[in-house]
Design a protein around this motif. Structure first.
Motif, PDB file in Angstrom:
ATOM      1  N   SER A 163       0.815  -1.215   0.000  1.00  0.00           N
ATOM      2  CA  SER A 163       0.000   0.000   0.000  1.00  0.00           C
ATOM      3  C   SER A 163       0.851   1.267   0.000  1.00  0.00           C
ATOM      4  CB  SER A 163      -0.918   0.011   1.230  1.00  0.00           C
ATOM      5  OG  SER A 163      -1.693  -1.159   1.286  1.00  0.00           O
ATOM      6  N   ILE A 188      -4.343   1.613  -5.983  1.00  0.00           N
ATOM      7  CA  ILE A 188      -4.397   0.674  -4.867  1.00  0.00           C
ATOM      8  C   ILE A 188      -5.127   1.359  -3.711  1.00  0.00           C
ATOM      9  CG2 ILE A 188      -3.084  -0.666  -3.186  1.00  0.00           C
ATOM     10  CD1 ILE A 188      -0.818  -0.869  -5.181  1.00  0.00           C
ATOM     11  N   SER A 244      -6.418   0.925   0.216  1.00  0.00           N
ATOM     12  CA  SER A 244      -6.051   0.111   1.373  1.00  0.00           C
ATOM     13  C   SER A 244      -7.015   0.316   2.527  1.00  0.00           C
ATOM     14  CB  SER A 244      -4.637   0.473   1.845  1.00  0.00           C
ATOM     15  OG  SER A 244      -3.720   0.343   0.786  1.00  0.00           O
ATOM     16  N   VAL A 293      -6.799  -3.640  -0.985  1.00  0.00           N
ATOM     17  CA  VAL A 293      -6.008  -4.306   0.042  1.00  0.00           C
ATOM     18  C   VAL A 293      -6.776  -4.227   1.357  1.00  0.00           C
ATOM     19  CG1 VAL A 293      -3.813  -4.317   1.270  1.00  0.00           C
ATOM     20  CG2 VAL A 293      -3.870  -3.683  -1.141  1.00  0.00           C
TER      21      VAL A 293
END
Length: 432
Positions: free
Chosen positions: A97, A113, A115, A193
């Motif tokens: 991350s 991404i 997280s 994530v």
């Protein structure tokens, strides 16, 4: 990334930490590192350090939280990352991350991404829920128009509509994780994530969240990295799995294969070798030479979940004939403060054994584990006893024979994970 379907590629990732108090005695190390760097030489401290085994005391001031991590994830896959506490799972997610950087290695990824590592990650407590949605969206690279188009869906999914214009510092942890997950999921990152923060939410929300992650991966073709101690969730949600142990990947395969490997092998980590113990007492007519635990599926496990069924096996070898009518088994558990937690005794239960073979297993069946989350030590005493009022003739007695890690669970099937520490009492609460 030669394969066009590979969305995330991790190559030779390692992470080293220096133990102790930050800023103490590190100037010489920093100067040494700088001197090697200006001469174009390798960092001299990369070759020192010990593996990340939290159960042992190290001799080096450096520790490798992760070592030589390599894996690839294709678009649309859901990767489960499993392992015992301290195995390096959260460190790996933080590196992926970009919360922290790796000591060595590289990460190649495509797209955004998002997280969800800790409750309220990226939230400003002074801002309202609505303002935090826009803030998180901007951090993810979304335009205001894109965020606005998803706003109603995010609020509805989170279930926080009534409090959406209230500062998030007044939210409960459950409300915060609901909103944080909704933001991360609905702003359509290419890679999501998720650490085990979903355990904060109730059962209804966990089911919604897992369903949403399945939709993201199956219908949206997006990738999910999921860390959890809930093996059932890993099996149902993930397509692939990796098992971490002491900062290294020890297994990679399908989610079912990874979970089975973890359940079958985690009990070996740090297990005491009873055959090497010299501190046992008794006449040793019978010796307990191994202890292990099986779950309701008859799989050996190294961790127990509160509220689930288990059998604890005490394997023995008998050197002499023993009268089964006098045979008594006492097992005690102590908590992390070495205080007696509970005792299970065959003579108290009125148990009579048929016969004692030359070798076999004493099995302690626990239909529903009453222990709350924590670490417990198991002690046993095998003895001969003529009657309840007569003293024991000790055959085999050993303290701290086995260590049990208990993970919190939904003991009452209420949708709420039980609080840590202590014994769960079968009782009821009502208003009269």
């Amino acid at each position: 990334m030669e394969n066009k379907n590979i969305i995330l590629k991790v190559e030779n990732i390692s992470k080293q930490y220096r133990l102790g108090i930050v800023g103490t005695g590190t100037l010489s190390h920093d100067l040494n590192r700088f001197w090697h760097k200006v001469r174009g030489k390798e960092d001299p401290y990369l070759k020192v350090g010990e593996s990340n085994d939290r159960s042992t005391k190290g001799v080096s001031e450096y520790v490798w939280a992760l070592q030589d991590i390599n894996f690839e994830v294709e678009a649309g896959e859901v990767l489960g990352i499993i392992g015992k506490n301290g195995a390096g799972k959260s460190t790996l997610l933080k590196i992926l991350s970009k919360v922290t950087s790796p000591t060595t290695g590289s990460i190649k990824s495509r797209g955004r991404i998002a997280s969800l590592l800790e409750v309220g990650t990226g939230f400003n407590p002074e801002l309202t829920g609505r303002e935090n949605i826009y803030l998180n969206g901007a951090i993810l690279g979304m335009t205001k128009k894109e965020i606005t188009s998803k706003l109603d869906e995010i609020i509805e999914f989170s279930g926080c509509e009534r409090y959406i214009d209230t500062p998030t510092k007044r939210y409960s942890s459950g409300m915060t994780v609901r909103l944080a997950f909704a933001v991360a999921a609905f702003l359509e990152p290419e890679i999501l994530v998720v650490d085990e923060v979903l355990a904060v939410g109730d059962a209804e929300f966990q089911k919604k969240a897992i369903g949403k992650m399945q939709d993201i991966s199956r219908e949206g073709g997006r990738t999910v990295l999921f860390v959890s101690h809930n093996m059932a969730a890993v099996r149902s949600l993930c397509t692939k799995g990796i098992v971490l142990q002491n900062g290294k990947i020890v297994y990679s395969g399908t989610s079912d294969e990874a979970v089975n490997y973890y359940l079958n092998n985690s009990f070996d980590v740090g297990k005491l070798k009873l055959s090497d113990r010299k501190d046992r007492k008794g006449n040793h007519k019978l010796i307990i030479n191994d202890i292990f635990i099986k779950n309701s599926s008859e799989i050996k496990v190294g961790e127990m979940h509160s509220g689930e069924e288990y059998k604890i096996y005490l394997n023995y070898v008998s050197k002499e004939d023993i009268d089964s009518k006098q045979f008594t088994v006492v097992v005690q558990f102590t908590d992390e403060n070495d205080e007696l937690f509970t005792t299970i005794a065959s003579d108290e239960q009125g148990t009579q054994f048929d016969q004692i073979n030359k070798e076999g297993s004493i099995v302690l069946h626990i239909p529903k584990l009453h222990f709350r989350e924590g670490r417990y030590s198991m002690h046993f005493m095998i003895s001969e006893k003529l009657s309840f009022n007569t003293p024991h003739k000790i055959i085999d007695y050993l303290q701290n024979a086995y260590t049990i890690d208990v993970i919190k669970g939904d003991y009452w099937n209420s949708g709420v994970f039980n609080r840590p520490k202590g014994f769960i009492q079968e009782s009821s609460i009502f208003i009269q």
